[in-house]
Design a protein around this motif. Sequence first.
Motif: not given
Length: 169
Positions: A43-49
Amino acid sequence: MITSWPVWLAFGVLFLGAFARGNATYWVGRGLRRGGERTKASDRFDSAGFVRAERVVRRFGAPAVSVGFLTVGFQTAINLTAGMMRMPQSRFLPAVTVGALFWATLYTTVGMAVIEAALGRVPWWWMLAGLAAVIATILIGKRLMNRPVDAAELAETEEADGGSDLERV
């Protein structure tokens, strides 16, 4: 020893080696990304940043890849990051080609001159060729860094890579 090779052969071997290594590192980065997407932390790959960082790499990463070949220690990190951030091949291949040309030119001229100097056999024209190569590399790198990217070209590269992750921003 490579200093006794014809210049064109030394250049070709150095170019192919740099080109292959740059692409291999890029594909290792793509594989690491794919593996990371299958973990609990995906899910980190989906973060806005992260999505913004991908956008920056897609837009400005090509000059960084090319100029990275002129650095010591950053070239691998830059190519690996380009792969992990899924820089489109349509931008990476020209950038890695220019970078490999930079690298081969630098090592065929200045690198060989350093080896020759260490061995005590430096013809004057090697030094002149090395200086010309350094100046040309700086000018080409400066030109690449200042190259404008128009909106149509950016949209085209985003479409070629699916564009779906950019729509989430």
